[in-house]
Design a protein around this motif. Structure first.
Motif, PDB file in Angstrom:
ATOM      1  N   ILE A 124       9.831  -5.419  14.563  1.00 45.09           N
ATOM      2  CA  ILE A 124       9.077  -6.562  14.046  1.00 45.09           C
ATOM      3  C   ILE A 124       9.850  -7.096  12.843  1.00 45.09           C
ATOM      4  CG2 ILE A 124       6.846  -5.940  15.033  1.00 45.09           C
ATOM      5  CD1 ILE A 124       6.122  -4.498  12.461  1.00 45.09           C
TER       6      ILE A 124
ATOM      7  N   HIS B 107       7.742 -11.358   7.187  1.00 42.38           N
ATOM      8  CA  HIS B 107       6.601 -10.870   6.407  1.00 42.38           C
ATOM      9  C   HIS B 107       6.900 -10.843   4.902  1.00 42.38           C
ATOM     10  CE1 HIS B 107       3.933  -9.023   9.729  1.00 42.38           C
ATOM     11  NE2 HIS B 107       4.818  -9.813  10.307  1.00 42.38           N
TER      12      HIS B 107
ATOM     13  N   ASP C  40       0.410  -8.102   6.748  1.00 39.18           N
ATOM     14  CA  ASP C  40       0.303  -6.877   7.557  1.00 39.18           C
ATOM     15  C   ASP C  40      -1.144  -6.497   7.902  1.00 39.18           C
ATOM     16  OD1 ASP C  40       3.118  -6.435   7.499  1.00 39.18           O
ATOM     17  OD2 ASP C  40       2.919  -5.554   5.521  1.00 39.18           O
ATOM     18  N   ASP C  41      -1.936  -6.158   6.869  1.00 39.17           N
ATOM     19  CA  ASP C  41      -3.295  -5.668   7.094  1.00 39.17           C
ATOM     20  C   ASP C  41      -4.281  -6.715   6.583  1.00 39.17           C
ATOM     21  OD1 ASP C  41      -1.803  -3.500   7.820  1.00 39.17           O
ATOM     22  OD2 ASP C  41      -2.499  -2.176   6.225  1.00 39.17           O
TER      23      ASP C  41
ATOM     24  N   LYS D 175       0.807  -1.221   0.000  1.00 41.67           N
ATOM     25  CA  LYS D 175       0.000   0.000   0.000  1.00 41.67           C
ATOM     26  C   LYS D 175       0.844   1.277   0.000  1.00 41.67           C
ATOM     27  CE  LYS D 175      -0.409   0.116   5.077  1.00 41.67           C
ATOM     28  NZ  LYS D 175      -1.281   0.203   6.237  1.00 41.67           N
TER      29      LYS D 175
ATOM     30  N   ARG E 193      -3.014  -2.226  18.148  1.00 40.35           N
ATOM     31  CA  ARG E 193      -1.682  -1.823  18.631  1.00 40.35           C
ATOM     32  C   ARG E 193      -1.797  -0.690  19.650  1.00 40.35           C
ATOM     33  NH1 ARG E 193       1.681  -1.749  12.809  1.00 40.35           N
ATOM     34  NH2 ARG E 193       0.741  -3.676  12.061  1.00 40.35           N
TER      35      ARG E 193
ATOM     36  N   TRP F 275       9.448   0.094   5.839  1.00 42.59           N
ATOM     37  CA  TRP F 275       8.972  -1.251   6.186  1.00 42.59           C
ATOM     38  C   TRP F 275       8.657  -2.061   4.926  1.00 42.59           C
ATOM     39  CZ3 TRP F 275       8.432  -5.039   9.604  1.00 42.59           C
ATOM     40  CH2 TRP F 275       7.478  -6.030   9.357  1.00 42.59           C
ATOM     41  N   PHE F 276       7.964  -1.419   3.970  1.00 41.32           N
ATOM     42  CA  PHE F 276       7.553  -2.143   2.766  1.00 41.32           C
ATOM     43  C   PHE F 276       8.741  -2.378   1.830  1.00 41.32           C
ATOM     44  CE2 PHE F 276       3.597  -0.236   4.401  1.00 41.32           C
ATOM     45  CZ  PHE F 276       2.915  -1.417   4.648  1.00 41.32           C
TER      46      PHE F 276
ATOM     47  N   CYS G 137      -0.477  -6.253   0.829  1.00 49.89           N
ATOM     48  CA  CYS G 137      -0.854  -5.407   1.955  1.00 49.89           C
ATOM     49  C   CYS G 137      -1.731  -4.322   1.333  1.00 49.89           C
ATOM     50  CB  CYS G 137       0.354  -4.778   2.655  1.00 49.89           C
ATOM     51  SG  CYS G 137      -0.180  -3.643   3.965  1.00 49.89           S
TER      52      CYS G 137
ATOM     53  N   LEU H 254       0.705   3.418  15.515  1.00 50.02           N
ATOM     54  CA  LEU H 254       0.741   2.081  14.911  1.00 50.02           C
ATOM     55  C   LEU H 254       2.101   1.702  14.369  1.00 50.02           C
ATOM     56  CD1 LEU H 254      -0.705   1.372  11.381  1.00 50.02           C
ATOM     57  CD2 LEU H 254       0.064   3.638  12.030  1.00 50.02           C
ATOM     58  N   ASN H 255       2.940   2.707  14.065  1.00 55.26           N
ATOM     59  CA  ASN H 255       4.264   2.376  13.510  1.00 55.26           C
ATOM     60  C   ASN H 255       5.281   3.469  13.873  1.00 55.26           C
ATOM     61  OD1 ASN H 255       3.538   4.467  11.784  1.00 55.26           O
ATOM     62  ND2 ASN H 255       3.185   3.144  10.014  1.00 55.26           N
TER      63      ASN H 255
ATOM     64  N   GLU I 176       7.401   3.646   2.130  1.00 55.56           N
ATOM     65  CA  GLU I 176       7.701   3.411   3.559  1.00 55.56           C
ATOM     66  C   GLU I 176       8.783   2.336   3.706  1.00 55.56           C
ATOM     67  OE1 GLU I 176       4.160   2.979   6.202  1.00 55.56           O
ATOM     68  OE2 GLU I 176       5.365   1.446   7.195  1.00 55.56           O
TER      69      GLU I 176
ATOM     70  N   ILE J 271       1.195  -8.957  12.457  1.00 56.16           N
ATOM     71  CA  ILE J 271       1.865  -8.945  13.762  1.00 56.16           C
ATOM     72  C   ILE J 271       0.825  -9.204  14.853  1.00 56.16           C
ATOM     73  CG2 ILE J 271       3.665  -7.370  12.958  1.00 56.16           C
ATOM     74  CD1 ILE J 271       2.386  -5.175  14.761  1.00 56.16           C
TER      75      ILE J 271
ATOM     76  N   THR K 224      -1.495   6.951   7.289  1.00 59.71           N
ATOM     77  CA  THR K 224      -0.457   6.403   8.174  1.00 59.71           C
ATOM     78  C   THR K 224       0.949   6.810   7.722  1.00 59.71           C
ATOM     79  OG1 THR K 224      -0.436   4.357   6.905  1.00 59.71           O
ATOM     80  CG2 THR K 224      -1.874   4.425   8.822  1.00 59.71           C
TER      81      THR K 224
END
Ligand code: GLA
Length: 335
Positions: free
Chosen positions: A284, A289, A118-119, A39, A180, A45-46, A93, A233-234, A43, A137, A206
């Protein structure tokens, strides 16, 4: 002479048609192509998820198609596109969990296997779509780790809790985000933090910018607190709150922000020469993931073995003092 030529031609034709028939079958069996839709491709994380998915692709020998899909329209056209490229499945995600039934229908129509990461997708009544395998998570517990970490640091600093405000950066439309922040709130309250001092700061998206805007409102409306803490959340949500607090003079000494993630947004903060209000993060695993979901999808396509219906991963709290050791313990050190 004539007859020999004729036989040769027959033999050549047979060989050609045999190989023509055999070739596509062999290719279909061998060439696995998997889509990985995220998404928010910008970011960290992705980016990390994709990096670990690439590792799985290299090791197993499949083709990975990375697609940034920040809207419902992008998701739908990406799925069609994957089908057109003869992919057999994808991991996603989603930009909006409510797209659930539409995404499931589209994947089915295109005959693609699908797993979420993730989502988790929800149906029309907001319940998780359990027929789609999912890895996420353990949101509430990880939130509790955040709250426990903040409470421990408040106590260590000897702050009087009545003088401390908490910025709870919320994003209620996403169930994992709700869980979270609810976990963090519950842990803080259980540690004696006054519930009335927790200020909800709803973010519109987000990312750091939206968290910054939300936190600024919370700070403006509550000038009475001497110190602040923040969670969300992050890492991006907490960084937004930390930047907003800095703007009002609440620096490392008067701010305790703990995020969730542990990718570059957090790591860069820890690399700054002086500590900031971004005190810690619950790390995490983008490895699980990204890499594990890809391996599960590969096994599903190749061997017909469906992934487990639900996998919930854990995290570990890290601060700038022990971030390297924690990353090492989580198998993320070589990044
Ligand atoms: C959500 C968040 C991401 C990341 C993942 C982890 O998708 O938006 O920032 O925290 O969860 O599962």
């Amino acid at each position: 002479m004539k007859r020999r030529l004729f036989l040769t031609l027959i033999a050549a034709a047979t060989a050609t048609s045999a190989s023509m028939i055999a070739a596509p079958v062999a290719q279909a069996a061998d060439e696995v192509k998997i889509g990985f839709l995220v998404k928010q491709p910008e970011e960290p994380w992705f980016q990390d998820e994709w990096k670990f998915a690439e590792m799985a692709a290299k090791e197993k020998g499949f083709t990975l198609v990375k697609i940034g899909a920040p809207s419902g329209e992008k998701v739908m056209s990406a799925i069609d596109n994957l089908a057109a490229q003869k992919a057999q499945g994808f991991i996603i995600c989603t930009p909006d969990v409510k797209l659930g039934p539409g995404i499931v229908a589209k994947a089915k129509a295109d005959k693609l296997k699908m797993m979420t990461v993730d989502d988790r997708l929800v149906d029309g009544s907001g319940k998780p779509i359990e027929s789609v395998p999912h890895m996420g998570i353990s949101a509430y517990n990880i939130g509790k780790q955040v709250g426990d970490g903040i409470a421990a640091e408040i106590k260590k600093r000897g702050w009087d809790m009545k003088d401390v405000g908490a910025i709870d950066v919320t994003y209620e439309q996403l169930p994992t985000a709700h869980d979270r922040t609810a976990g963090a709130t519950d842990a803080l309250v259980a540690a004696g933090f006054p519930k009335a001092n927790i200020v909800a700061a709803p973010q519109a998206k987000t990312d750091t910018e939206n968290a910054f805007n939300a936190a600024n409102i919370a700070l403006t409306k509550n000038p009475k607190y001497k110190h602040w803490v923040a969670y969300g959340l992050n890492d991006e949500a907490v960084l937004g709150a930390v930047r907003a607090a800095e703007g009002r003079g609440f620096k490392a000494d008067n701010m305790i922000g703990i995020g969730i993630g542990g990718s570059d947004s957090a790591l860069n903060e820890f690399k700054k020469p002086n500590p900031t209000g971004f005190f810690g993060t619950v790390i995490i695993s983008p490895k699980r993931h990204g890499e594990e979901t890809s391996e599960l999808m590969y096994a599903w396509i190749k061997d017909g073995k469906a992934p487990p219906p639900l996998t919930l991963t854990t995290g570990m709290l890290a601060t700038r003092d022990n971030v390297s050791q924690v990353r090492e313990q989580m198998g993320l050190a070589s990044k």
